[in-house]
Design a protein around this motif. Structure first.
Motif, PDB file in Angstrom:
ATOM      1  N   GLU A 177       0.836  -1.181   0.000  1.00  0.00           N
ATOM      2  CA  GLU A 177       0.000   0.000   0.000  1.00  0.00           C
ATOM      3  C   GLU A 177       0.885   1.250   0.000  1.00  0.00           C
ATOM      4  O   GLU A 177       1.818   1.355   0.787  1.00  0.00           O
ATOM      5  CB  GLU A 177      -0.921   0.015   1.219  1.00  0.00           C
ATOM      6  CG  GLU A 177      -1.971  -1.085   1.204  1.00  0.00           C
ATOM      7  CD  GLU A 177      -2.972  -0.901   0.071  1.00  0.00           C
ATOM      8  OE1 GLU A 177      -3.193   0.274  -0.323  1.00  0.00           O
ATOM      9  OE2 GLU A 177      -3.507  -1.907  -0.429  1.00  0.00           O
ATOM     10  N   CYS A 178       0.583   2.155  -0.885  1.00  0.00           N
ATOM     11  CA  CYS A 178       1.370   3.381  -0.979  1.00  0.00           C
ATOM     12  C   CYS A 178       0.953   4.351   0.119  1.00  0.00           C
ATOM     13  O   CYS A 178      -0.234   4.644   0.295  1.00  0.00           O
ATOM     14  CB  CYS A 178       1.168   4.025  -2.356  1.00  0.00           C
ATOM     15  SG  CYS A 178       1.960   5.634  -2.535  1.00  0.00           S
ATOM     16  N   GLU A 179       1.949   4.810   0.884  1.00  0.00           N
ATOM     17  CA  GLU A 179       1.650   5.804   1.907  1.00  0.00           C
ATOM     18  C   GLU A 179       1.292   7.129   1.254  1.00  0.00           C
ATOM     19  O   GLU A 179       1.824   7.507   0.218  1.00  0.00           O
ATOM     20  CB  GLU A 179       2.867   5.990   2.819  1.00  0.00           C
ATOM     21  CG  GLU A 179       3.224   4.760   3.631  1.00  0.00           C
ATOM     22  CD  GLU A 179       4.383   5.035   4.564  1.00  0.00           C
ATOM     23  OE1 GLU A 179       4.849   6.196   4.604  1.00  0.00           O
ATOM     24  OE2 GLU A 179       4.816   4.099   5.249  1.00  0.00           O
ATOM     25  N   GLU A 180       0.351   7.830   1.880  1.00  0.00           N
ATOM     26  CA  GLU A 180      -0.078   9.110   1.327  1.00  0.00           C
ATOM     27  C   GLU A 180       1.042  10.132   1.451  1.00  0.00           C
ATOM     28  O   GLU A 180       1.608  10.331   2.522  1.00  0.00           O
ATOM     29  CB  GLU A 180      -1.335   9.601   2.053  1.00  0.00           C
ATOM     30  CG  GLU A 180      -1.922  10.856   1.427  1.00  0.00           C
ATOM     31  CD  GLU A 180      -3.299  11.174   1.940  1.00  0.00           C
ATOM     32  OE1 GLU A 180      -3.534  12.350   2.287  1.00  0.00           O
ATOM     33  OE2 GLU A 180      -4.138  10.245   2.014  1.00  0.00           O
ATOM     34  N   SER A 181       1.355  10.773   0.349  1.00  0.00           N
ATOM     35  CA  SER A 181       2.413  11.786   0.322  1.00  0.00           C
ATOM     36  C   SER A 181       2.131  12.768  -0.799  1.00  0.00           C
ATOM     37  O   SER A 181       1.391  12.473  -1.737  1.00  0.00           O
ATOM     38  CB  SER A 181       3.789  11.135   0.114  1.00  0.00           C
ATOM     39  OG  SER A 181       3.822  10.399  -1.102  1.00  0.00           O
TER      40      SER A 181
END
Length: 465
Positions: A177-181
């Protein structure tokens, strides 16, 4: 006590001194001080015919064809060829891919070099960095594009090459899962090649203003048009990185800013034209809009100004596309890997002389107002219009459709002109499916006769061998 500096030379005396310099030295002198730049510009000491101030043709990258083609108007002046295999080091039968990845003020970027087709000089490039200075988040990857910066009025012998990433995309096989950035990040680190040092380096650019969005929310925000979108204008590099925003990278203070595109959806082309940076957009395949980016008030006050808005199908001409005929512009067809090469027996200069001899009754300077004007037709909505770029010095946008013609559209008077064929004959005859006949990238080319690159080719000596 130090003596007082001598009084400045009068403009007439300074102009007399500068007039004795060679063109490339005169261009360098412009960046010494404001007074010198003013005298050079006001007295027009730097010859305009040596600078990239005319349109020399259009370089075209076609789908599944790894040799860039060149469409150009025949000229009675100095011939410029789009054939670029003279830049290849080593054995001629082991050619690399001769595919143009960018153009800026007369210089082209190939995989192995930067080349000036007008002077037939080139500079070999060292291998690109193996890794990006800012790797994408885990489970994601990015595509990259190269953008050239070259201003012969400031430094006729130096250039820089930038590698810019696109919006990251998620790898299909990844479960992470891609961390929000934020995207782009607050500090953008780019790989940059400088011809002054001959090296690749990492250069940081700080973001001014807000980001375009956040990851993973921007995943899927990709360009739905030609592969390459960008231009250099007055010390800044403008790059379209997705279908919703442009990055303006200021080279003087190492900053960048996100600029939203004027509209979202449809096909776009970002490029340079008569007064600066423009964006052409097509909606529902026929609604053509021309936007001008007004950023003269500074970074904080940029706005898109609508210059033209018209449904274009009603004025498209009904041309006979059954014949592969040239127009006033000639498509130089290059297929280096084929059994026969069109230019094996005669040089590019001789080819141009043959064309000139065959067309002595025609005008050779293209008139974007009156040359080969087409009568409006009533084209049905089955056409697929593609944006090929802007004329750099006129209110003209270049178009093509799937029927193999390149058209010039003057948006100030809504007038269309037929320039010539888009696809080489061998490209159509080599069993290419119709839906594969696509333009991947196009570069309106402005010849530059200034500057010296390390590698040179003496055309006259070559013809005598």
């Amino acid at each position: 006590m130090d003596p007082a500096p001598p009084p400045p030379l009068p403009d007439d005396a300074l102009a007399s001194v500068l007039r004795g310099l060679a063109p490339r030295d005169l261009a360098v002198s412009r960046c010494v001080c404001k007074a010198w730049r003013r005298v050079v510009d006001d007295r027009r000491l730097l010859r305009a015919d040596l600078l990239p101030r005319s349109l020399g043709g259009i370089f075209l990258n076609l789908h599944d064809l790894w040799f860039t083609q060149f469409l150009a108007r025949p000229t009675t002046g100095a011939a410029v060829s789009g054939r670029l295999d003279y830049t290849v080091p080593g054995e001629p039968d082991r050619l690399p891919i001769l595919y143009v990845s960018d153009h800026c003020n007369g210089l082209l970027v190939l995989d192995h070099c930067v080349v000036n087709p007008a002077t037939r000089q080139w500079a070999l490039l060292p291998p690109r960095p193996d890794d990006l200075p800012q790797p994408p988040p885990p489970g994601m990857d990015v595509c990259t594009d190269e953008y050239l910066v070259f201003d012969p009025t400031l430094s006729p012998d130096d250039f820089e090459l930038f590698i810019l990433p696109s919006v990251p995309y998620k790898l299909k096989q990844s479960d992470e899962e891609c961390e929000e950035s934020e995207w782009p990040p607050s500090t953008l680190i780019l790989s940059v090649f400088s011809s002054k040092t001959g090296l690749w380096e990492e250069r940081e650019f700080g973001r001014e203003g807000a980001a375009a969005g956040t990851l993973p929310g921007m995943v899927g925000s990709v360009r739905s048009f030609l592969d390459h979108q960008g231009c250099y204008w007055r010390g800044a590099l403008y790059v379209c990185c997705s279908d919703c925003f442009v990055m303006r990278i200021s080279l003087s203070n190492s900053t960048y800013r996100v600029i939203r595109l004027p509209t979202e959806g449809g096909e776009f082309y970002l490029g340079k034209s008569i007064k600066g940076v423009y964006c052409a957009s097509l909606f529902q395949e026929s609604q053509l809009q021309i936007w001008f980016l007004n950023d003269e008030c500074g970074h904080d006050q940029t706005e898109w100004v609508l210059k033209h808005d018209r449904h274009i199908f009603p004025i498209l001409p009904n041309l006979n596309y059954d014949e592969q005929c040239d127009g006033p512009w000639i498509l130089q067809e290059f297929y280096y890997w084929g059994p026969e090469q069109h230019y094996d027996e005669i040089s590019e200069l001789e080819v141009n002389e043959v064309i000139v001899e065959d067309k002595m009754e025609e005008k050779f300077e293209w008139d974007s107002d009156n040359d080969n004007v087409l009568e409006p037709g009533s084209r049905s909505n089955d056409s697929c219009i593609i944006l090929l770029g802007f004329h750099p010095y006129k209110k003209v946008v270049f178009l093509s459709d799937k029927f193999d013609r390149v058209l010039a559209y003057n948006w100030s008077i809504s007038k269309l002109q037929d320039l010539g064929k888009l696809f080489p004959k061998f490209y159509i005859e080599h069993d290419y499916q119709f839906f594969h006949r696509l333009v991947r990238a196009s570069f309106p080319y402005t010849p530059c006769w200034l500057g010296e690159l390390p590698e040179k080719l003496n055309s006259e000596a070559r013809l005598q061998d």
